[in-house]
Scaffold this motif. Structure first.
Motif, PDB file in Angstrom:
ATOM      1  N   LYS A   5     -37.749 -11.438  15.174  1.00 26.00           N
ATOM      2  CA  LYS A   5     -37.828 -12.716  15.082  1.00 26.00           C
ATOM      3  C   LYS A   5     -36.582 -13.003  15.379  1.00 26.00           C
ATOM      4  O   LYS A   5     -36.009 -13.487  14.106  1.00 26.00           O
ATOM      5  N   TYR A   6     -36.431 -14.163  16.040  1.00 24.55           N
ATOM      6  CA  TYR A   6     -35.996 -15.335  16.242  1.00 24.55           C
ATOM      7  C   TYR A   6     -36.050 -16.209  15.408  1.00 24.55           C
ATOM      8  O   TYR A   6     -36.667 -17.692  16.158  1.00 24.55           O
ATOM      9  N   ILE A  27     -31.773 -21.587  22.857  1.00 22.97           N
ATOM     10  CA  ILE A  27     -33.276 -20.961  22.977  1.00 22.97           C
ATOM     11  C   ILE A  27     -32.851 -19.483  22.324  1.00 22.97           C
ATOM     12  O   ILE A  27     -33.604 -18.713  21.477  1.00 22.97           O
ATOM     13  N   LEU A  28     -32.163 -18.435  22.375  1.00 23.02           N
ATOM     14  CA  LEU A  28     -30.972 -17.774  22.219  1.00 23.02           C
ATOM     15  C   LEU A  28     -29.611 -18.102  21.381  1.00 23.02           C
ATOM     16  O   LEU A  28     -29.205 -17.823  22.171  1.00 23.02           O
ATOM     17  N   ASP A  34     -24.270 -13.558  29.591  1.00 22.81           N
ATOM     18  CA  ASP A  34     -25.075 -12.912  30.775  1.00 22.81           C
ATOM     19  C   ASP A  34     -26.992 -13.161  30.973  1.00 22.81           C
ATOM     20  O   ASP A  34     -26.800 -12.026  31.155  1.00 22.81           O
ATOM     21  N   PRO A  35     -27.480 -13.523  30.175  1.00 20.70           N
ATOM     22  CA  PRO A  35     -29.175 -13.589  30.301  1.00 20.70           C
ATOM     23  C   PRO A  35     -29.909 -14.150  31.699  1.00 20.70           C
ATOM     24  O   PRO A  35     -29.627 -14.399  32.183  1.00 20.70           O
ATOM     25  N   SER A  36     -30.444 -13.094  31.424  1.00 16.68           N
ATOM     26  CA  SER A  36     -31.646 -12.666  32.732  1.00 16.68           C
ATOM     27  C   SER A  36     -33.197 -12.678  32.349  1.00 16.68           C
ATOM     28  O   SER A  36     -33.266 -12.525  30.625  1.00 16.68           O
ATOM     29  N   ILE A  37     -33.790 -13.541  32.089  1.00 15.17           N
ATOM     30  CA  ILE A  37     -35.432 -13.658  32.344  1.00 15.17           C
ATOM     31  C   ILE A  37     -36.223 -13.452  33.573  1.00 15.17           C
ATOM     32  O   ILE A  37     -35.873 -13.993  34.586  1.00 15.17           O
ATOM     33  N   ILE A  38     -37.978 -12.898  33.457  1.00 16.06           N
ATOM     34  CA  ILE A  38     -38.424 -12.620  34.016  1.00 16.06           C
ATOM     35  C   ILE A  38     -39.682 -12.673  33.805  1.00 16.06           C
ATOM     36  O   ILE A  38     -40.067 -12.935  32.430  1.00 16.06           O
ATOM     37  N   GLY A 290     -27.761 -18.005  24.385  1.00 19.43           N
ATOM     38  CA  GLY A 290     -28.666 -18.606  26.163  1.00 19.43           C
ATOM     39  C   GLY A 290     -28.966 -19.638  25.145  1.00 19.43           C
ATOM     40  O   GLY A 290     -29.616 -20.343  24.280  1.00 19.43           O
ATOM     41  N   LEU A 291     -29.399 -20.882  26.949  1.00 19.61           N
ATOM     42  CA  LEU A 291     -29.086 -21.756  26.883  1.00 19.61           C
ATOM     43  C   LEU A 291     -30.030 -21.862  27.826  1.00 19.61           C
ATOM     44  O   LEU A 291     -30.633 -21.992  29.133  1.00 19.61           O
ATOM     45  N   LEU A 292     -31.298 -23.002  27.852  1.00 17.89           N
ATOM     46  CA  LEU A 292     -32.400 -23.829  28.924  1.00 17.89           C
ATOM     47  C   LEU A 292     -32.625 -25.136  29.228  1.00 17.89           C
ATOM     48  O   LEU A 292     -32.216 -25.497  28.824  1.00 17.89           O
ATOM     49  N   SER A 293     -31.818 -24.897  30.775  1.00 17.73           N
ATOM     50  CA  SER A 293     -31.594 -26.135  31.034  1.00 17.73           C
ATOM     51  C   SER A 293     -32.063 -26.071  31.831  1.00 17.73           C
ATOM     52  O   SER A 293     -32.987 -25.484  33.116  1.00 17.73           O
ATOM     53  N   GLU A 294     -32.912 -27.756  32.530  1.00 14.81           N
ATOM     54  CA  GLU A 294     -33.466 -28.170  33.414  1.00 14.81           C
ATOM     55  C   GLU A 294     -32.697 -28.199  34.444  1.00 14.81           C
ATOM     56  O   GLU A 294     -32.054 -29.329  34.814  1.00 14.81           O
ATOM     57  N   PHE A 295     -33.416 -28.262  35.750  1.00 15.63           N
ATOM     58  CA  PHE A 295     -32.860 -28.884  36.862  1.00 15.63           C
ATOM     59  C   PHE A 295     -34.328 -29.365  37.554  1.00 15.63           C
ATOM     60  O   PHE A 295     -35.566 -28.757  37.326  1.00 15.63           O
ATOM     61  N   ARG A 296     -34.161 -30.089  38.897  1.00 13.18           N
ATOM     62  CA  ARG A 296     -34.278 -30.483  40.354  1.00 13.18           C
ATOM     63  C   ARG A 296     -34.389 -30.086  41.303  1.00 13.18           C
ATOM     64  O   ARG A 296     -32.977 -30.516  41.648  1.00 13.18           O
ATOM     65  N   PHE A 297     -35.155 -29.927  42.288  1.00 19.13           N
ATOM     66  CA  PHE A 297     -34.818 -30.167  43.562  1.00 19.13           C
ATOM     67  C   PHE A 297     -34.610 -31.701  44.210  1.00 19.13           C
ATOM     68  O   PHE A 297     -35.739 -32.959  44.254  1.00 19.13           O
TER      69      PHE A 297
END
Length: 496
Positions: A5-6, A27-28, A34-38, A290-297
């Motif tokens: 675990k991290y 988060i990583l 080149d992270p991928s997530i599902i 690995g970064l988690l960046s928020e976006f909006r439409f």
């Protein structure tokens, strides 16, 4: 291999909360390009590039997209058709099957797109072999269904490697994922000045009647990187595609540089992009994290990132006393060391020596530029050298090694060995090694025998600028060189 675990030591109570404030969070930590997530059921799964480190492609698991567990790897041994450069795994799920699309170098050929499948994300995975191999190379695969439900594969032709443009292609794929059919269709290519010599790393999602392509451009890697993210959209998968006039939409900030190549995902009605970037201070030495960046439409149908970088949490110490029956998943080795042999038994790691320039080595990701790594060597063969190292690749390392009657600081640069310093010690000693890093670049080494005080072997830190390969980061690890075996009883790494 055992799961790891991290764990993070939080800087503030709110650092990793999925708060109402738009944020950009790490988060990583460490080298996860080149992270991928599902999302499968209630669980998130991710993977990332391993390039020339084995095992290939970590299988990462999370309940909240923030705290991750490494469950194992997609490939614990190489696929029969490929030999190195294991890049850009795209993990997907459909109709009860997990599919991982990836790029690798074909034996005797160039970069090709492959696919592996499993009944569950933990594996085991069955490799289905290569699907597309263009002369210039084919990378960065992403599956997408068109407006009529027809399955396509999206990828980049690696034209920049031969000083050509880089078209993004789409081609129909068989439902069983065993091959591509029909003709390939160009979606777009690098034509705008800021994209420079390439566009790549395309991932897609549908929203509000549009297909949205998230893509990277310019230079991905190394201390001179200028990677950046753009958006394109189309009503139909095969086009016509238009690029956002506001491109690039994700750029450098005061904390992270060269962002790019990721996957969009929705969570609780909000939208995020899991991608990589370099820490501005430590750059290539700690790798693409690995970064988690928020976006909006936006009201006019485009994408806007709305990020405030969050403080980086301090990572917990890594302590491995080799008390389990198998090696921790933290450890990796070179894809070129196919005959590496190790054994974990009775609280010791036995690492067989290799008679090559770098020796046999096992490495771990570094999570910050400032760290101290220690290792205890309890036994080695009379014809071997063993110790601790900062590892770039098979031809570039900095090692502190216990030889027959001395401890030597050894620089391996471009496969040329130089002994930088040497101090005598008695034969058949138990030796403890210490490696201290500043910024991931500058290294100071010391040693102790039979539990005594540490002696520094280099008063001036060694510049490790030569260490990280263009597409990877520095690892900290253990080395066994020559012939025979080395036995280690512990390895620790502490961020500072």
């Amino acid at each position: 291999m055992k799961k790891v675990k991290y764990y993070m030591v939080l800087l503030t109570a709110a650092v990793f909360a999925m708060s109402s404030v738009s944020s950009q969070r790490l988060i990583l930590p460490g080298d996860f390009p080149d992270p991928s997530i599902i999302k499968i059921g209630d669980t998130y799964w991710a993977s990332a590039t391993t390039s020339n480190w084995m095992p290939a492609y970590p299988i990462l698991k999370s309940a909240d997209m923030v705290h991750w567990t490494t469950e194992g790897y997609i490939f614990n041994k190489l696929p029969d058709w490929a030999d190195y450069y294991f890049w850009a795994p795209e993990i997907t799920y459909e109709n009860g099957k997990v599919y991982v699309y990836y790029a690798a170098h074909k034996k005797g050929g160039n970069l090709c797109l492959g696919i592996a499948t499993a009944d569950k994300p933990e594996g085991p995975y069955k490799d289905l072999g290569p699907m597309m191999c263009e002369a210039a190379g084919s990378i960065d695969a992403f599956p997408m269904r068109d407006e009529n439900g027809k399955l396509y594969l999206i990828w980049k032709e690696d034209g920049n490697s031969v000083k050509q443009p880089t078209p993004i292609w789409a081609m129909e794929m068989k439902e069983d994922r065993t091959g591509l059919i029909g003709e390939k269709h160009e979606l777009f290519r690098n034509k705008v000045a800021w994209e420079e010599n390439l566009v790549e790393g395309v991932s897609m999602m549908k929203h509000g009647g549009y297909f949205y392509a998230f893509y990277a451009a310019a230079g991905c890697c190394g201390v001179g990187c200028n990677y950046i993210v753009g958006i394109a959209r189309s009503k139909n998968l095969l086009g016509p595609w238009e690029k956002d006039p506001a491109n690039p939409v994700l750029k450098n900030n005061e904390q992270w540089i060269c962002p790019g190549h990721g996957t969009p995902i929705e969570k609780d009605g909000r939208y995020y992009f899991l991608h990589h970037a370099y820490d501005k201070k430590t750059n290539a030495f700690t790798g693409r994290q690995g970064l988690l960046s928020e976006f909006r439409f936006t009201p006019d149908g485009w994408v806007k990132f709305v990020n405030v970088p969050e403080p980086i949490a301090k990572t917990a110490p890594i302590i491995d006393e080799f008390t389990d029956r198998s090696l921790s998943v933290n450890w990796q080795w070179s894809v070129f060391q196919k005959d590496i042999k190790y054994k974990v038994k009775k609280g010791q790691l036995q690492l067989n020596a290799a008679n090559v320039s770098a020796g046999a080595f096992l490495g771990q990701k570094i999570y910050t530029g400032d760290f101290t790594a220690t290792a205890n060597l309890v036994k080695k063969g009379s014809k071997s050298a063993a110790g601790i190292a900062a590892i770039g690749d098979d031809k570039n390392t900095l090692s502190l090694l216990y030889v027959k009657d001395s401890v030597q600081l050894v620089k391996l640069k471009d496969d040329t060995t130089t002994v930088l310093a040497s101090m005598p010690v008695k034969p058949k000693q138990q030796v403890s090694f210490k490696m201290q890093s500043s910024g991931g670049r500058y290294y100071t080494f010391s040693f102790a025998t039979d539990g005594g005080a540490f002696t520094t072997i280099n008063s001036k830190p060694i510049d490790g600028l030569f260490l990280p390969p263009w597409d990877r980061a520095v690892r900290a690890g253990l080395v066994s060189k020559g012939s025979g075996k080395a036995k280690f009883e512990s390895f620790q790494m502490m961020s500072e």
